[in-house]
Design a protein around this motif. Structure first.
Motif, PDB file in Angstrom:
ATOM      1  N   ALA A  37      34.194  27.914  29.701  1.00 44.01           N
ATOM      2  CA  ALA A  37      33.306  28.735  29.387  1.00 44.01           C
ATOM      3  C   ALA A  37      31.915  28.561  29.256  1.00 44.01           C
ATOM      4  O   ALA A  37      30.611  29.244  28.648  1.00 44.01           O
ATOM      5  CB  ALA A  37      34.071  28.761  27.740  1.00 44.01           C
ATOM      6  N   THR A  41      28.812  30.583  30.191  1.00 48.96           N
ATOM      7  CA  THR A  41      27.682  31.186  28.913  1.00 48.96           C
ATOM      8  C   THR A  41      25.882  30.445  29.374  1.00 48.96           C
ATOM      9  O   THR A  41      24.785  31.218  29.441  1.00 48.96           O
ATOM     10  CB  THR A  41      28.100  30.353  28.326  1.00 48.96           C
ATOM     11  OG1 THR A  41      29.397  30.933  27.308  1.00 48.96           O
ATOM     12  CG2 THR A  41      26.868  31.468  26.949  1.00 48.96           C
ATOM     13  N   PHE A  89      28.099  40.347  27.841  1.00 48.51           N
ATOM     14  CA  PHE A  89      29.312  39.379  27.911  1.00 48.51           C
ATOM     15  C   PHE A  89      30.090  39.733  30.081  1.00 48.51           C
ATOM     16  O   PHE A  89      31.055  38.742  30.467  1.00 48.51           O
ATOM     17  CB  PHE A  89      30.581  40.261  27.268  1.00 48.51           C
ATOM     18  CG  PHE A  89      30.124  39.729  25.420  1.00 48.51           C
ATOM     19  CD1 PHE A  89      29.278  38.478  25.572  1.00 48.51           C
ATOM     20  CD2 PHE A  89      30.199  40.565  25.102  1.00 48.51           C
ATOM     21  CE1 PHE A  89      28.940  38.240  23.809  1.00 48.51           C
ATOM     22  CE2 PHE A  89      29.536  39.739  23.044  1.00 48.51           C
ATOM     23  CZ  PHE A  89      29.665  38.973  22.947  1.00 48.51           C
ATOM     24  N   ILE A  92      29.104  36.736  31.879  1.00 49.71           N
ATOM     25  CA  ILE A  92      29.582  35.594  31.100  1.00 49.71           C
ATOM     26  C   ILE A  92      30.819  35.904  31.999  1.00 49.71           C
ATOM     27  O   ILE A  92      31.540  35.279  33.062  1.00 49.71           O
ATOM     28  CB  ILE A  92      30.125  35.561  30.036  1.00 49.71           C
ATOM     29  CG1 ILE A  92      28.526  35.184  29.377  1.00 49.71           C
ATOM     30  CG2 ILE A  92      30.277  34.432  30.185  1.00 49.71           C
ATOM     31  CD1 ILE A  92      28.311  35.110  27.684  1.00 49.71           C
ATOM     32  N   PRO A 104      35.000  36.110  26.524  1.00 50.83           N
ATOM     33  CA  PRO A 104      33.216  36.102  27.028  1.00 50.83           C
ATOM     34  C   PRO A 104      32.767  35.991  25.700  1.00 50.83           C
ATOM     35  O   PRO A 104      31.399  34.819  24.891  1.00 50.83           O
ATOM     36  CB  PRO A 104      32.534  37.235  28.073  1.00 50.83           C
ATOM     37  CG  PRO A 104      33.680  38.017  28.609  1.00 50.83           C
ATOM     38  CD  PRO A 104      35.011  37.365  28.161  1.00 50.83           C
ATOM     39  N   ALA A 108      30.227  32.432  24.534  1.00 53.08           N
ATOM     40  CA  ALA A 108      29.255  32.369  24.533  1.00 53.08           C
ATOM     41  C   ALA A 108      28.703  32.154  22.649  1.00 53.08           C
ATOM     42  O   ALA A 108      28.076  31.651  22.236  1.00 53.08           O
ATOM     43  CB  ALA A 108      28.459  34.369  24.163  1.00 53.08           C
TER      44      ALA A 108
END
Length: 140
Positions: A37, A41, A89, A92, A104, A108
């Motif tokens: 993640a 991001t 998104f 991502i 996503p 974020a």
């Protein structure tokens, strides 16, 4: 385990604190998920900012995360033009492994929340200024 070099030990420790905070925000105990993640991001944000602002943000990151941030970056590439959350998104999602279960939106928000906590608020504010309104809202 330590490396024997304070600068490396410190950046590993700082990175682990970032990952722990992201894990808490994502409500998971999976460190690898938090890493994915964070990486996705940071890359999406970096690509959206453009070179000058991307470099300014990188200077604020712990050394280990700075390397992660720059991984695969092409300086000559124009900044992406995502203006909506949906587009951001999707960026991502494109940075995540195929079939990843990471949302996503949650990624974020978790990463931006940690950045808000860990980085200088003034410097983060400068990054936010260069984002379109829909992306600015993700920092709340």
């Amino acid at each position: 385990m330590t490396t024997g070099l304070a600068v490396f030990d410190t950046t590993v420790q700082e990175t682990n604190l970032w990952l722990k905070a992201i894990m808490e925000s994502l409500r998971t105990d999976d460190r690898h998920l938090a890493y994915l993640a964070l990486r996705a991001t940071l890359h999406a944000l970096r690509d959206r900012l453009g070179p000058e602002h991307a470099v300014q943000l990188a200077a604020q990151l712990p050394m280990l995360l700075r390397g992660l941030y720059y991984e695969g970056w092409r300086l000559a590439a124009a900044p992406t033009r995502e203006r909506t959350r949906t587009d951001f998104f999707e960026h991502i999602r494109s940075e995540l492994p195929r079939g990843s279960a990471i949302d996503p939106n949650l990624a974020a928000r978790a990463v931006f929340g940690v950045m808000w906590q860990k980085l200088d608020v003034g410097d983060v504010g400068k990054v936010i200024e260069f984002l379109p309104p829909e992306l600015k809202e993700l920092w709340r």
